[in-house]
Design an enzyme around this catalytic site. Sequence first.
Site, PDB file in Angstrom:
ATOM      1  CD  GLN A  20      74.012 -24.556  13.763  1.00  0.00           C
ATOM      2  OE1 GLN A  20      74.877 -23.691  13.687  1.00  0.00           O
ATOM      3  NE2 GLN A  20      74.018 -25.615  12.968  1.00  0.00           N
ATOM      4  CD  GLU A  61      78.085 -28.460  14.458  1.00  0.00           C
ATOM      5  OE1 GLU A  61      78.001 -28.052  13.292  1.00  0.00           O
ATOM      6  OE2 GLU A  61      78.571 -29.572  14.743  1.00  0.00           O
ATOM      7  NE  ARG A 108      80.992 -33.222   7.019  1.00  0.00           N
ATOM      8  CZ  ARG A 108      80.167 -34.138   6.501  1.00  0.00           C
ATOM      9  NH1 ARG A 108      80.119 -34.321   5.191  1.00  0.00           N
ATOM     10  NH2 ARG A 108      79.390 -34.858   7.272  1.00  0.00           N
ATOM     11  NE  ARG A 153      73.771 -23.998   3.212  1.00  0.00           N
ATOM     12  CZ  ARG A 153      72.788 -23.177   2.877  1.00  0.00           C
ATOM     13  NH1 ARG A 153      72.939 -21.884   2.928  1.00  0.00           N
ATOM     14  NH2 ARG A 153      71.620 -23.645   2.498  1.00  0.00           N
ATOM     15  CG  PHE A 159      81.640 -29.558   9.414  1.00  0.00           C
ATOM     16  CD1 PHE A 159      81.256 -28.689  10.416  1.00  0.00           C
ATOM     17  CD2 PHE A 159      82.301 -30.744   9.804  1.00  0.00           C
ATOM     18  CE1 PHE A 159      81.499 -28.975  11.765  1.00  0.00           C
ATOM     19  CE2 PHE A 159      82.545 -31.029  11.151  1.00  0.00           C
ATOM     20  CZ  PHE A 159      82.138 -30.140  12.125  1.00  0.00           C
ATOM     21  CB  THR A 208      82.765 -37.387   9.965  1.00  0.00           C
ATOM     22  OG1 THR A 208      83.131 -36.320  10.823  1.00  0.00           O
ATOM     23  CG2 THR A 208      82.462 -36.852   8.573  1.00  0.00           C
ATOM     24  CB  ALA A 227      76.059 -33.221   9.815  1.00  0.00           C
ATOM     25  CD  GLU A 277      76.655 -29.319   6.042  1.00  0.00           C
ATOM     26  OE1 GLU A 277      76.292 -30.495   6.226  1.00  0.00           O
ATOM     27  OE2 GLU A 277      77.660 -28.834   6.548  1.00  0.00           O
TER      28      GLU A 277
HETATM   29  N1  LUZ Z   1      79.099 -31.117  12.520  1.00  0.00           N
HETATM   30  C1  LUZ Z   1      79.717 -32.144  13.128  1.00  0.00           C
HETATM   31  C2  LUZ Z   1      78.926 -31.096  11.197  1.00  0.00           C
HETATM   32  O1  LUZ Z   1      79.870 -32.110  14.350  1.00  0.00           O
HETATM   33  N2  LUZ Z   1      80.137 -33.189  12.393  1.00  0.00           N
HETATM   34  C3  LUZ Z   1      79.992 -33.252  11.062  1.00  0.00           C
HETATM   35  O2  LUZ Z   1      80.398 -34.226  10.433  1.00  0.00           O
HETATM   36  C4  LUZ Z   1      79.383 -32.155  10.417  1.00  0.00           C
HETATM   37  N3  LUZ Z   1      79.244 -32.141   9.100  1.00  0.00           N
HETATM   38  C5  LUZ Z   1      78.677 -31.100   8.521  1.00  0.00           C
HETATM   39  C6  LUZ Z   1      78.243 -30.056   9.296  1.00  0.00           C
HETATM   40  N4  LUZ Z   1      78.358 -30.050  10.611  1.00  0.00           N
HETATM   41 MO1  MOS Z   2      76.767 -27.350  10.320  1.00  0.00          MO
HETATM   42  S1  MOS Z   2      78.322 -26.648   9.244  1.00  0.00           S
HETATM   43  O1  MOS Z   2      76.448 -26.679  11.725  1.00  0.00           O
HETATM   44  O2  MOS Z   2      75.820 -28.413   9.568  1.00  0.00           O
END
Ligand code: LUZ
Ligand code: MOS
Length: 755
Positions: free
Chosen positions: A190, A225, A303, A335, A337, A433, A502, A708
């Site tokens: 990702q 990610e 988060r 998903r 987070f 965030t 995110a 999400e």
């Molecule tokens: N990834 C991240 C995320 O690095 N920061 C976030 O705030 C986040 N939120 C949702 C999913 N992936």
């Molecule tokens: Mo994420 S939990 O890779 O949006």
Amino acid sequence: MKHFDAKLHVKGKSIFTGDIPEPEGTLHAAVFTSPSAHGKIVSLDVSTAEKLSGVIKVITAEHIPGENEIGNIVMDEPLLAEDTVHFIGEPVAVVLAETRGQAYEAIKSISIEIDELDAVIDPREAAERGDLIVPPRTFSCGNIEKAIKDCSYVVNGTAETGGQEHLYLETQSALCLPGENTVHITSSTQSPSYVQKIAARVLGIPIHLVQVDVLRLGGAFGGKEDQATPWAVMAALGTHLTGRPVRLVLKRHEDLINTGKRHPYSSDFTIGLDDQGKILAWKVNYFQNSGAVSDLSTAILERTLFHSTSSYFVPNVFATGYCCRTNIAPNTAFRGFGGPQAMFVMEAAIHKASMETGIPVEVIQKANLLGKGDTFPYGMEYTCDEVRSSWALAEKLADFKETKHNIEEYNSNHRYFKKGLSVMPVCFGISFTTTFLNQANALVHVYTDGSVGISTGAVEMGQGVNSRIRQIAAEVFSIPVERTRVESTNTSRTANTSPTAASSGADMNGNAASNACKEIKGRLLEVAGKVLHCKADKLTLKNSAVWNHSGQTDLSWEQLVKAAYMNRTALSSSAHYATPGIHFDKTKEKGRPFAYHVSGTAVTEVTVDCLLGIYKIDKVSIVHHSGNQLNPLIDLGQVEGALLQGIGWVTMEELAWDKGSKRLLADALATYKVPDISFAPSEVKIIFSEGEQLENGVGLKGSKAIGEPPFMYGIGSWFAIHEAMKAYNSHASPGYVAPMTPERVLMALSTEKTK
Ligand code: LUZ
Ligand code: MOS
């Protein structure tokens, strides 16, 4: 509008990393991992493996030319273990062989001797030992101690949520090709830029000598990610050290064991209410099971803190989170987070408060829903009324009163089958965030035949981001979407990209692409003005042609592009997008971290077979505020998929570790059960409601992020099952523990009844 990959997928023609034909001389990698959850490496012997036929090299930490460090936020993660191992599945050595079979054969003959150290799985135990990844963090507002004293009811409790395996269809995969002093990595990530940056760090070369390319992923859900990186970097290391192409594709069993999952949480709460059920005080401690290394755990905990009050307004809050280091595979993005974990605790607290005060759950929920102008504990204002309006609409959609009445009647007429009902409001903040991640780039080329190629930092993982970006580009130029194409995501075309995560991939990359297209459109209209002898600002593009105030001109899109080229006009543009209006001050834990919130409400009806403990999700009615939908079919797919994934998390998906060895027991699809189509709710009713108008440049053309937020509708099934259980046995108390497996249902129903 459709999802442009759908046809390819159905025909089996979509190309994934593992489908790319390998060049002659490609080596195959297999990874030898730690058999121990925690220990000192006394000796590691790869000499037998090295001599096996077909084996070209066995890579260990000492071969790493740059840094043996793949951490992104906290620098605590070696690529290959050096003197200590911290979890079962931690990579120790990489075998490169002529065939995949030879590589896997060779890892069997690697021997390792380990001096075992104490290993922990329980986050609270880790916290007691002081084994935290970073110091605890607290979000607060109001005066918690005073508020608790003023409450009519004060209810304490604990809640637990389990982890969750991502179970993307495509396992972690990479293919690395050598270039002239460069490496070219195809990775199922990702986050191409993370892979690029970390590969450069490990190889000890500058970032511009590493190119990362991603065509599409077979699912990710957050699991790629941060955790696609090690495997891609191992392949790159293999290429760097041998000069040959290297392919690394994890087997499912390895992927299940070696990679991290959703973070399990164990939490304590105190909820305080007045005699009307208004929540005045919310005090909570989250013990996050982070796993052995930090990965994204600190961001995920953050988060959680942002979502501590879920969809409710609470004036006095004190929420503290602990990232607890344990000896299991590093847990990671999934998903939601950290948001879903927080929301479960709040719903559990409301449920417990209802049990203790006798005020119905939905009365407490409804009395506290966020309203326009309410302030979150982190200082941001809630600017719309979507939590309340979705609640009201969902009650109607589900015929809440009548359904509740029918369920009571059903329950009084059935001895062993009981039905339950729940309402789950969701409010989820959109934006990383980590504020600086909220930026994206795009590069757009218009070719001389009028076709358009678009590159962005967005990664297509099935969620349809490429379809949305094509729609946006086609709309700016007013040409058929078939004339556009989204290229693979490539670090040489779009640099310094944020992960596609995110829920903001389409918002950010779509806006960057739109900005680039508008730039080119401006230049094209200048050319059109010259050709048509009029002012450019009197002209527009419409239906593949140039239009003026009196209608369509003779200048078609194709002719315009040709004329622009002959005029030596630049037909390419790059553009950048940064989400406007967001900021956060970590020293005060206050700010406006999110561009906006996505809200909605789900009503869930279930039936429990109280003799067997099994259950069926009968119906889920959802009102989801989506903004102005760009692609309704993709949105529908996202809501349905997320709902089922959320239901799986709180019902049947159970991770278990062996208490002694700390080995993951749910390491195959025989022992880790996920929802299938026959478990899916018999009926899912979804209404998409437009809701608030976003400001210009926020969201994507008035649409809201979709990835999400709908996951959390699934949480409602836990509470609906609990209601059904209470109808059978009012003392049934499974504890606020997810997942609510049939085993847990049965145990709670039977043990309590005999008391
Ligand atoms: N990834 C991240 C995320 O690095 N920061 C976030 O705030 C986040 N939120 C949702 C999913 N992936
Ligand atoms: Mo994420 S939990 O890779 O949006």
